[in-house]
Design an enzyme around this catalytic site. Structure first.
Site, PDB file in Angstrom:
ATOM      1  N   ARG A 186     -61.450 -13.263 -10.455  1.00  0.00           N
ATOM      2  CA  ARG A 186     -61.047 -14.156 -11.525  1.00  0.00           C
ATOM      3  C   ARG A 186     -59.673 -14.735 -11.196  1.00  0.00           C
ATOM      4  O   ARG A 186     -58.904 -14.153 -10.425  1.00  0.00           O
ATOM      5  CB  ARG A 186     -61.023 -13.409 -12.862  1.00  0.00           C
ATOM      6  CG  ARG A 186     -60.206 -12.130 -12.871  1.00  0.00           C
ATOM      7  CD  ARG A 186     -60.348 -11.386 -14.179  1.00  0.00           C
ATOM      8  NE  ARG A 186     -59.680 -12.075 -15.257  1.00  0.00           N
ATOM      9  CZ  ARG A 186     -58.398 -11.927 -15.581  1.00  0.00           C
ATOM     10  NH1 ARG A 186     -57.633 -11.092 -14.893  1.00  0.00           N
ATOM     11  NH2 ARG A 186     -57.853 -12.599 -16.567  1.00  0.00           N
ATOM     12  N   ARG A 215     -54.082 -18.900 -18.965  1.00  0.00           N
ATOM     13  CA  ARG A 215     -53.767 -18.589 -20.367  1.00  0.00           C
ATOM     14  C   ARG A 215     -53.670 -19.879 -21.153  1.00  0.00           C
ATOM     15  O   ARG A 215     -52.956 -20.791 -20.731  1.00  0.00           O
ATOM     16  CB  ARG A 215     -52.425 -17.860 -20.446  1.00  0.00           C
ATOM     17  CG  ARG A 215     -52.480 -16.485 -19.856  1.00  0.00           C
ATOM     18  CD  ARG A 215     -51.176 -15.770 -20.141  1.00  0.00           C
ATOM     19  NE  ARG A 215     -51.114 -14.562 -19.344  1.00  0.00           N
ATOM     20  CZ  ARG A 215     -50.005 -14.079 -18.812  1.00  0.00           C
ATOM     21  NH1 ARG A 215     -48.852 -14.692 -19.000  1.00  0.00           N
ATOM     22  NH2 ARG A 215     -50.039 -12.986 -18.106  1.00  0.00           N
ATOM     23  N   ARG A 223     -52.738  -6.303   5.840  1.00  0.00           N
ATOM     24  CA  ARG A 223     -51.781  -7.412   5.933  1.00  0.00           C
ATOM     25  C   ARG A 223     -50.389  -6.823   5.749  1.00  0.00           C
ATOM     26  O   ARG A 223     -50.215  -5.764   5.159  1.00  0.00           O
ATOM     27  CB  ARG A 223     -52.025  -8.443   4.826  1.00  0.00           C
ATOM     28  CG  ARG A 223     -53.214  -9.317   5.083  1.00  0.00           C
ATOM     29  CD  ARG A 223     -53.259 -10.497   4.122  1.00  0.00           C
ATOM     30  NE  ARG A 223     -53.435 -10.107   2.746  1.00  0.00           N
ATOM     31  CZ  ARG A 223     -52.587 -10.404   1.763  1.00  0.00           C
ATOM     32  NH1 ARG A 223     -51.476 -11.069   2.005  1.00  0.00           N
ATOM     33  NH2 ARG A 223     -52.835 -10.008   0.534  1.00  0.00           N
ATOM     34  N   ARG A 280     -42.993 -17.179  -0.771  1.00  0.00           N
ATOM     35  CA  ARG A 280     -42.121 -17.159  -1.936  1.00  0.00           C
ATOM     36  C   ARG A 280     -40.689 -16.819  -1.541  1.00  0.00           C
ATOM     37  O   ARG A 280     -40.449 -16.319  -0.426  1.00  0.00           O
ATOM     38  CB  ARG A 280     -42.630 -16.196  -2.987  1.00  0.00           C
ATOM     39  CG  ARG A 280     -42.849 -14.779  -2.493  1.00  0.00           C
ATOM     40  CD  ARG A 280     -43.499 -13.937  -3.578  1.00  0.00           C
ATOM     41  NE  ARG A 280     -43.483 -12.523  -3.253  1.00  0.00           N
ATOM     42  CZ  ARG A 280     -43.647 -11.538  -4.110  1.00  0.00           C
ATOM     43  NH1 ARG A 280     -43.856 -11.807  -5.387  1.00  0.00           N
ATOM     44  NH2 ARG A 280     -43.626 -10.283  -3.735  1.00  0.00           N
ATOM     45  N   GLU A 302     -40.271 -14.741   1.980  1.00  0.00           N
ATOM     46  CA  GLU A 302     -41.366 -13.811   2.289  1.00  0.00           C
ATOM     47  C   GLU A 302     -42.477 -14.542   3.054  1.00  0.00           C
ATOM     48  O   GLU A 302     -42.990 -15.546   2.581  1.00  0.00           O
ATOM     49  CB  GLU A 302     -41.895 -13.239   0.964  1.00  0.00           C
ATOM     50  CG  GLU A 302     -42.852 -12.107   1.152  1.00  0.00           C
ATOM     51  CD  GLU A 302     -43.200 -11.421  -0.178  1.00  0.00           C
ATOM     52  OE1 GLU A 302     -42.293 -11.000  -0.919  1.00  0.00           O
ATOM     53  OE2 GLU A 302     -44.399 -11.336  -0.465  1.00  0.00           O
ATOM     54  N   TYR A 344     -54.885  -0.601  -2.253  1.00  0.00           N
ATOM     55  CA  TYR A 344     -53.640  -1.079  -2.834  1.00  0.00           C
ATOM     56  C   TYR A 344     -53.431  -0.365  -4.166  1.00  0.00           C
ATOM     57  O   TYR A 344     -54.300  -0.375  -5.032  1.00  0.00           O
ATOM     58  CB  TYR A 344     -53.640  -2.595  -3.057  1.00  0.00           C
ATOM     59  CG  TYR A 344     -52.312  -2.992  -3.659  1.00  0.00           C
ATOM     60  CD1 TYR A 344     -51.182  -3.104  -2.864  1.00  0.00           C
ATOM     61  CD2 TYR A 344     -52.165  -3.128  -5.040  1.00  0.00           C
ATOM     62  CE1 TYR A 344     -49.943  -3.370  -3.416  1.00  0.00           C
ATOM     63  CE2 TYR A 344     -50.928  -3.395  -5.598  1.00  0.00           C
ATOM     64  CZ  TYR A 344     -49.828  -3.513  -4.774  1.00  0.00           C
ATOM     65  OH  TYR A 344     -48.590  -3.754  -5.319  1.00  0.00           O
ATOM     66  N   ASP A 347     -50.590  -0.027  -7.301  1.00  0.00           N
ATOM     67  CA  ASP A 347     -49.286  -0.282  -7.894  1.00  0.00           C
ATOM     68  C   ASP A 347     -48.612   1.063  -8.123  1.00  0.00           C
ATOM     69  O   ASP A 347     -49.270   2.107  -8.112  1.00  0.00           O
ATOM     70  CB  ASP A 347     -49.460  -1.029  -9.226  1.00  0.00           C
ATOM     71  CG  ASP A 347     -49.389  -2.540  -9.037  1.00  0.00           C
ATOM     72  OD1 ASP A 347     -48.693  -2.988  -8.110  1.00  0.00           O
ATOM     73  OD2 ASP A 347     -50.021  -3.252  -9.832  1.00  0.00           O
TER      74      ASP A 347
END
Ligand code: FDA
Length: 385
Positions: A176, A180, A259, A290, A313, A361, A363
């Site tokens: 997805r 918003r 990566r 970024r 980055e 991954y 968090d």
């Protein structure tokens, strides 16, 4: 500490959480070995000499969670500021708020759509591939948010992250793309969010601050010249291993692919370079993804107002000697992982955890949550083994 009850390989948040539970809850004597010359894994930060600004050495780290248990747990070791993360993106010389929201849409189309008008417009634009299964990431992106927004904000940014044209990437990479239909541009939706008040390293050091926990830095588990190595410990001392699972088995079933990012740091004689902590660059013509300006993570601090530093980055595929950051997770990787998992399950007195040990991954709150579950469900047996 001679004869520890438990050896933990890796001092990231997973390893530190296990160490804390083993020492504080079970009274076990724990030795953590860490190949880097500092504690904390990728969440580590340090103070930049020239500016006094706290820098996240391995890339921007924002703490956020909706997990009550994890939030309560981390607050035992640090308090958090009220920082709320927001991200902007530059596209063709104009700055837009991210993730895509009503502000982004109205600015992009120079319009004043209401939420329902914007919803209708995006549904119409997303209809281009109606009835067809998207064959690649490019078609999937268009089918989710329509071509104009996809091509402006997602296509080239994703292409830069993956060094690959999205037409050549599998559709499965994205399920997805959040849009918003309000002006809310908070980046995270979680209940709790903030940055450790005294910095990441103070938090991480507090976790290891216990008489039963010893940390040995610059010590690699596979280095047979140091005592606490795999050959000596395997089957003899309980181990929680948070390094790369393929490295543990000497890559015998092949390398799992990752990566990585490169950060290019620049010091500047201005008090504020970009007015915000993270600015994405959506266009192909800009080689980096970024720019991070770490001073904005702590607006409450009294940083010097005549200098700053920024980190550009760049994203690329990792070689074996690079820092592995984001799992590629191709179908070939997943097959290899299953085979490594079988081998890991058969290892005597060793549990595998963390993002490297499980090739996923995570968090920070997920790594801590997973470690708390391991401490509940598997640690007591491991300590008895
Ligand atoms: P982690 O990688 O932190 O620790 C593993 C440790 O094991 C390392 O210190 C390593 O040196 C050590 N090790 C490996 N092999 C060894 C060996 N053979 N011998 C001894 N030691 C060994 N999360 C979040 O919540 N918000 C965010 O904004 C971000 N941002 C972010 C940016 C980037 C660039 C990355 C890569 C990651 C994030 N994260 C994040 C994720 C966060 O960093 C992650 O959740 C934690 O690092 C997970 O902790 P682990 O302990 O699993 O691994």
């Amino acid at each position: 500490m001679s004869n520890p009850d438990l050896v933990i390989v890796g001092s990231g948040l997973f390893g530190l959480t296990i160490a804390d539970r083993a020492a504080r809850e079970h009274g076990a004597r724990v030795t953590i070995i860490e190949s880097r010359d500092h504690i904390g894994g990728n969440a580590y930060s340090e103070v930049d000499d020239r500016t006094g600004i706290e820098v996240h050495k391995y890339g921007a780290h924002l703490f956020h969670t909706s997990n009550e248990r994890v939030w309560k747990y981390v607050n035992d070791f640090t308090s958090f500021t009220d920082y709320v993360h927001k991200v902007y993106t530059t596209h063709q010389g104009v700055v837009y708020p991210m993730p895509i929201n009503l502000g982004t849409i109205n600015q992009f189309f120079s319009a004043a759509y209401s939420p329902s008008e914007a919803r209708e417009l995006i549904a119409e634009q997303a209809g281009e591939f109606a009835g067809k299964d998207p064959e690649n990431l490019n078609d999937k992106g268009i089918s989710l948010i329509g071509r104009p927004l996809y091509e402006a904000f997602i296509k080239h940014y994703t292409g830069k992250q993956w060094q690959t044209d999205p037409k050549d990437l599998p559709a499965s990479i994205i399920s997805r793309l959040p849009v918003r239909y309000t002006y809310d541009n908070r980046y995270f939706n979680d209940t709790y969010e903030g940055l450790p008040t005294k910095g990441y390293t103070a938090w991480l050091e507090n976790m290891a601050d216990h008489p039963n926990i010893e940390v040995k830095l610059s010590t690699d588990y596979f280095d047979e010249s140091q005592e606490l190595n795999k050959k000596n410990l395997r089957g003899n001392v309980p181990v929680v291993y948070t390094g790369p699972v393929d490295r543990y088995f000497d890559y015998e079933l092949g390398d799992l692919k990752w990566r990585t990012i490169d950060l290019e740091t620049e010091h500047l004689d201005v008090g504020d370079f970009q007015g915000t902590s993270v600015m994405n660059y959506a266009d192909e013509s800009v080689p980096f993804t970024r720019i991070i300006e770490p001073r904005h993570f702590h607006p409450e601090r009294d940083y010097a107002t005549d200098r700053t530093l920024i980190q550009r980055e760049f994203s690329r595929f990792a070689e074996r000697d690079d820092e592995p950051y984001y799992p590629i997770n191709s179908s070939a990787d997943r097959e290899t992982l299953l085979q490594y998992r079988e081998k890991a399950a058969a290892e005597p007195s060793t549990l595998f955890g963390g993002r490297l040990g499980t090739y996923q991954y995570l968090d920070m709150h997920m790594a801590i949550g997973a470690a708390l579950s391991m401490a509940d469900n598997k640690l007591p047996d491991l300590l008895r083994s």
